[in-house]
Scaffold this motif. Structure first.
Motif, PDB file in Angstrom:
ATOM      1  N   TYR A 266       0.849  -1.194   0.000  1.00 51.74           N
ATOM      2  CA  TYR A 266       0.000   0.000   0.000  1.00 51.74           C
ATOM      3  C   TYR A 266       0.886   1.246   0.000  1.00 51.74           C
ATOM      4  O   TYR A 266       1.972   1.257   0.605  1.00 51.74           O
ATOM      5  CB  TYR A 266      -0.877   0.058   1.252  1.00 51.74           C
ATOM      6  CG  TYR A 266      -1.991  -0.956   1.316  1.00 51.74           C
ATOM      7  CD1 TYR A 266      -3.295  -0.614   0.943  1.00 51.74           C
ATOM      8  CD2 TYR A 266      -1.762  -2.253   1.767  1.00 51.74           C
ATOM      9  CE1 TYR A 266      -4.333  -1.535   1.021  1.00 51.74           C
ATOM     10  CE2 TYR A 266      -2.784  -3.181   1.848  1.00 51.74           C
ATOM     11  CZ  TYR A 266      -4.071  -2.822   1.472  1.00 51.74           C
ATOM     12  OH  TYR A 266      -5.090  -3.739   1.551  1.00 51.74           O
ATOM     13  N   LEU A 267       0.391   2.297  -0.671  1.00 53.11           N
ATOM     14  CA  LEU A 267       0.967   3.635  -0.539  1.00 53.11           C
ATOM     15  C   LEU A 267      -0.137   4.641  -0.825  1.00 53.11           C
ATOM     16  O   LEU A 267      -1.179   4.302  -1.375  1.00 53.11           O
ATOM     17  CB  LEU A 267       2.175   3.819  -1.475  1.00 53.11           C
ATOM     18  CG  LEU A 267       1.981   3.712  -2.985  1.00 53.11           C
ATOM     19  CD1 LEU A 267       1.414   4.976  -3.608  1.00 53.11           C
ATOM     20  CD2 LEU A 267       3.309   3.386  -3.652  1.00 53.11           C
ATOM     21  N   GLY A 268       0.084   5.894  -0.437  1.00 56.26           N
ATOM     22  CA  GLY A 268      -0.936   6.916  -0.684  1.00 56.26           C
ATOM     23  C   GLY A 268      -0.844   8.047   0.315  1.00 56.26           C
ATOM     24  O   GLY A 268       0.230   8.360   0.819  1.00 56.26           O
ATOM     25  N   GLY A 269      -2.000   8.640   0.630  1.00 55.36           N
ATOM     26  CA  GLY A 269      -2.028   9.783   1.532  1.00 55.36           C
ATOM     27  C   GLY A 269      -2.616   9.482   2.887  1.00 55.36           C
ATOM     28  O   GLY A 269      -2.705  10.372   3.736  1.00 55.36           O
ATOM     29  N   PHE A 283     -12.277  18.565  10.985  1.00 54.74           N
ATOM     30  CA  PHE A 283     -11.992  19.324   9.771  1.00 54.74           C
ATOM     31  C   PHE A 283     -12.990  19.021   8.654  1.00 54.74           C
ATOM     32  O   PHE A 283     -12.670  19.081   7.475  1.00 54.74           O
ATOM     33  CB  PHE A 283     -10.562  19.027   9.289  1.00 54.74           C
ATOM     34  CG  PHE A 283      -9.519  19.274  10.340  1.00 54.74           C
ATOM     35  CD1 PHE A 283      -9.239  20.555  10.772  1.00 54.74           C
ATOM     36  CD2 PHE A 283      -8.835  18.213  10.920  1.00 54.74           C
ATOM     37  CE1 PHE A 283      -8.293  20.785  11.747  1.00 54.74           C
ATOM     38  CE2 PHE A 283      -7.877  18.427  11.903  1.00 54.74           C
ATOM     39  CZ  PHE A 283      -7.616  19.723  12.321  1.00 54.74           C
ATOM     40  N   GLY A 284     -14.196  18.651   9.025  1.00 49.70           N
ATOM     41  CA  GLY A 284     -15.190  18.313   8.025  1.00 49.70           C
ATOM     42  C   GLY A 284     -14.948  16.921   7.468  1.00 49.70           C
ATOM     43  O   GLY A 284     -14.182  16.133   8.012  1.00 49.70           O
ATOM     44  N   PHE A 285     -15.603  16.614   6.362  1.00 53.08           N
ATOM     45  CA  PHE A 285     -15.431  15.300   5.730  1.00 53.08           C
ATOM     46  C   PHE A 285     -14.012  15.187   5.191  1.00 53.08           C
ATOM     47  O   PHE A 285     -13.498  16.101   4.565  1.00 53.08           O
ATOM     48  CB  PHE A 285     -16.443  15.124   4.603  1.00 53.08           C
ATOM     49  CG  PHE A 285     -16.416  13.756   3.987  1.00 53.08           C
ATOM     50  CD1 PHE A 285     -17.093  12.703   4.580  1.00 53.08           C
ATOM     51  CD2 PHE A 285     -15.698  13.517   2.824  1.00 53.08           C
ATOM     52  CE1 PHE A 285     -17.067  11.430   4.016  1.00 53.08           C
ATOM     53  CE2 PHE A 285     -15.663  12.260   2.253  1.00 53.08           C
ATOM     54  CZ  PHE A 285     -16.348  11.208   2.860  1.00 53.08           C
ATOM     55  N   TRP A 286     -13.380  14.026   5.440  1.00 54.49           N
ATOM     56  CA  TRP A 286     -11.975  13.821   5.059  1.00 54.49           C
ATOM     57  C   TRP A 286     -11.937  13.019   3.766  1.00 54.49           C
ATOM     58  O   TRP A 286     -12.395  11.889   3.691  1.00 54.49           O
ATOM     59  CB  TRP A 286     -11.246  13.066   6.170  1.00 54.49           C
ATOM     60  CG  TRP A 286      -9.756  13.219   6.126  1.00 54.49           C
ATOM     61  CD1 TRP A 286      -8.898  12.601   5.280  1.00 54.49           C
ATOM     62  CD2 TRP A 286      -8.945  14.046   6.973  1.00 54.49           C
ATOM     63  NE1 TRP A 286      -7.606  12.974   5.544  1.00 54.49           N
ATOM     64  CE2 TRP A 286      -7.603  13.863   6.573  1.00 54.49           C
ATOM     65  CE3 TRP A 286      -9.211  14.911   8.033  1.00 54.49           C
ATOM     66  CZ2 TRP A 286      -6.532  14.503   7.196  1.00 54.49           C
ATOM     67  CZ3 TRP A 286      -8.159  15.553   8.642  1.00 54.49           C
ATOM     68  CH2 TRP A 286      -6.842  15.359   8.239  1.00 54.49           C
ATOM     69  N   ASN A 287     -11.352  13.602   2.723  1.00 51.60           N
ATOM     70  CA  ASN A 287     -11.315  13.012   1.390  1.00 51.60           C
ATOM     71  C   ASN A 287      -9.888  12.567   1.081  1.00 51.60           C
ATOM     72  O   ASN A 287      -8.984  13.395   0.971  1.00 51.60           O
ATOM     73  CB  ASN A 287     -11.799  14.056   0.372  1.00 51.60           C
ATOM     74  CG  ASN A 287     -11.940  13.509  -1.026  1.00 51.60           C
ATOM     75  OD1 ASN A 287     -11.060  12.836  -1.545  1.00 51.60           O
ATOM     76  ND2 ASN A 287     -13.052  13.827  -1.674  1.00 51.60           N
ATOM     77  N   ASP A 288      -9.684  11.249   0.932  1.00 52.78           N
ATOM     78  CA  ASP A 288      -8.326  10.743   0.715  1.00 52.78           C
ATOM     79  C   ASP A 288      -8.377   9.467  -0.115  1.00 52.78           C
ATOM     80  O   ASP A 288      -9.452   8.951  -0.425  1.00 52.78           O
ATOM     81  CB  ASP A 288      -7.622  10.487   2.051  1.00 52.78           C
ATOM     82  CG  ASP A 288      -6.128  10.785   1.987  1.00 52.78           C
ATOM     83  OD1 ASP A 288      -5.543  10.633   0.893  1.00 52.78           O
ATOM     84  OD2 ASP A 288      -5.550  11.162   3.014  1.00 52.78           O
ATOM     85  N   SER A 289      -7.209   8.929  -0.460  1.00 49.93           N
ATOM     86  CA  SER A 289      -7.160   7.712  -1.265  1.00 49.93           C
ATOM     87  C   SER A 289      -5.840   6.991  -1.039  1.00 49.93           C
ATOM     88  O   SER A 289      -4.912   7.513  -0.417  1.00 49.93           O
ATOM     89  CB  SER A 289      -7.308   8.043  -2.753  1.00 49.93           C
ATOM     90  OG  SER A 289      -6.140   8.691  -3.230  1.00 49.93           O
ATOM     91  N   ALA A 290      -5.754   5.773  -1.581  1.00 50.21           N
ATOM     92  CA  ALA A 290      -4.528   4.979  -1.507  1.00 50.21           C
ATOM     93  C   ALA A 290      -4.478   4.037  -2.704  1.00 50.21           C
ATOM     94  O   ALA A 290      -5.481   3.840  -3.406  1.00 50.21           O
ATOM     95  CB  ALA A 290      -4.463   4.192  -0.197  1.00 50.21           C
TER      96      ALA A 290
END
Length: 519
Positions: A266-269, A283-290
């Motif tokens: 795995y890698l990503g943010g 901080f509100g809805f957290w939008n991220d991916s991997a």
């Protein structure tokens, strides 16, 4: 000739400013109070010393010109604090005392077995996307990072999807689990992960964790103690012990890498914290991916882990290859796919800022579109100029920024850097009430560049990063669908960004932008 001219003008300006300050201080001291001669002498020596130090900084060609000018001015205007700050934050980080950590991927003999494999993959890329061949060649030639095709790649569109896949994969581990993460924080996410890791250790699975000392400071406590008691191998990256702060303390491990048996990676943010699965709404809805990988490319994740582990393990822990003899071996599982992936490592121990150079190459190579998604947008001028040039030639250039940020006024600072882009036709989006933490950049219909690196000075010059350069129409389409969805939920700027800010906020934003190259 432009840079020496700018440097000369800057030097003259600094002498003028510094001299004026020195004269003003002396006049004030002599006019208002009877100043002892030793004190006047001390101020004079301090002024001369700061001026000399500023000249040395300005002449250091290893640093970018905008960074040198700002540091030199800072040292002159605030001598004591400026010099101390430079000692800990401003020097070039080249691991001078630890040459074993300078990035040297492999010896030539070790590479010979896979050189032909890489050449064949480059030929395949050239046949399908000749304009992007040089991008893949760049890191292969400079850092000997291989181009893999025997890898199954999956785009995980949220922290919840990532967490579910990660737990399932760790549950299948047969040998070991490697975790290299910037933030590991107590909460529901970490509690479930810790319980599973302890369960697997009872089954004989070995666990190795690298966490960034500063990123996880005060957060990774109870779980770390439990894991250590059960036999996990855990080390901190670049620990800070006050008041004995090392000069390399400013450089951090920003990776989010995982390897399970050398087969699944795995890698990503996504860090290991409750915000990423939206269990914390600060901080509100957290939008991220991997990115989830199965196959040969996982050995590159392990190669990066090996460097980080062996550098910071010290004498108390053994080198990772002694603890795990099968570590870093190629997984020969074959997949019927025409997708290519190259794992890119970046950081101050590299000779050049490879992520910056690769991004510029990708921007210049794009033929149709450039879509960027980043939580922080404070890039070097060449990135902005390249994006402006691309937009002015008719390319579809877009940048998607958060609607909320985890740092005070940082969103406004990011928007400040988009003004020139807005004037040149770049579309600027800000996602409503959402903190975008994803670092994903797509080019045309087949090239994706994603991982841990933001588009700011710290990410591109100071911290250890892991990115993936991927040629895949399928993956690019998956990322595109999410970006379109996010843009539909966003505010598109039809007027100059930051136009509606109050005067005091504009002052703070401009001050922050002046300091940005120093951080």
């Amino acid at each position: 000739m432009r840079k020496p001219f700018v440097a000369t003008i800057s030097l003259i300006a600094m002498y003028s400013i510094g001299g004026a300050l020195y004269v003003a201080i002396n006049l004030c001291l002599n006019f208002f109070i009877s100043t002892p001669l030793p004190f006047i002498f001390f101020i004079s020596i301090t002024h001369l010393f700061s001026m000399s130090w500023a000249i040395v900084v300005l002449c250091n060609r290893k640093r970018r010109i905008e960074t040198r000018i700002r540091w030199a001015l800072f040292i002159i205007l605030i001598p004591f604090f400026g010099i101390i700050s430079y000692l800990f934050l401003g020097r070039v980080y080249k691991y001078k005392k630890n040459k074993n950590y300078l990035y040297n991927k492999n010896s030539v003999s070790a590479l010979q077995a896979k050189t032909q494999y890489d050449i064949e993959n480059l030929k395949a890329i050239e046949k399908e996307n000749p304009e992007f061949k040089r991008s893949f060649m760049m890191t292969f030639e400079q850092q000997k990072e291989s181009i893999y095709t025997n890898t199954e790649i999956k785009y995980l569109q949220s922290g919840n999807e990532y967490f579910a896949n990660l737990l399932n994969d760790i549950n299948t581990a047969k040998e070991y689990v490697l975790i290299n993460c910037y933030i590991i924080s107590e909460g529901e996410f970490l509690e479930k992960l810790t319980n599973l890791l302890i369960q697997k250790m009872h089954q004989g699975i070995r666990v190795y964790i690298i966490y960034d000392f500063l990123g996880s400071y005060g957060r990774f406590t109870k779980s770390k103690k439990r894991l250590l008691q059960e036999g996990a191998n855990i080390i901190a990256y670049s620990p800070i012990h006050f008041p004995f702060v090392k000069w390399n303390a400013n450089y951090r491990d920003h990776r989010k890498d995982i390897s399970i048996d050398g087969k699944i990676g795995y890698l990503g943010g996504i860090n290991m914290s409750d915000e990423y699965i939206n269990k914390s709404g600060v901080f509100g809805f957290w939008n991220d991916s991997a990115i989830r990988m199965v196959g040969e490319s996982v050995q590159e994740i392990e190669s990066i882990f090996k460097k980080d582990w062996n550098f910071y393990a010290g004498k108390k822990q053994n080198k990772i290859e002694k603890l795990e003899p099968m570590f870093g071996k190629v997984n020969r599982t074959r997949f019927l796919t025409n997708e290519f992936i190259q794992i890119v490592s970046d950081g101050p121990n590299h000779e050049r800022p490879i992520c910056l150079e690769l991004l510029l190459n990708l921007i210049h190579s794009a033929q149709n579109r450039i879509w960027l998604k980043s939580p922080y947008f404070i890039p070097p001028p060449e990135i902005i100029n390249a994006l402006c040039n691309a937009a002015s030639t008719g390319l579809d250039v877009r940048i998607l920024l958060p609607g909320r940020s985890d740092k005070f006024l940082l969103l406004e600072v990011s928007k400040q850097w988009t003004k020139k882009m807005f004037e040149n036709g770049v579309k600027i989006y800000s996602m409503n009430d959402t903190f975008i933490h994803e670092k994903t950049y797509i080019f045309d219909d087949s090239i994706s560049f994603t991982g841990s690196s933001n588009l700011d000075y710290r990410a591109l010059f100071c911290d250890q990063q892991t990115m993936a350069l991927i040629k895949s129409n399928r993956l690019n389409e998956d990322i595109t669908k999410k970006m379109i969805h996010d843009m539909e939920k966003s505010f598109e700027y039809k007027f100059m960004p930051n136009k509606d800010l109050s005067i005091w906020k504009k002052i703070v934003v401009k001050a922050y932008n002046i300091m940005a190259p120093l951080l």
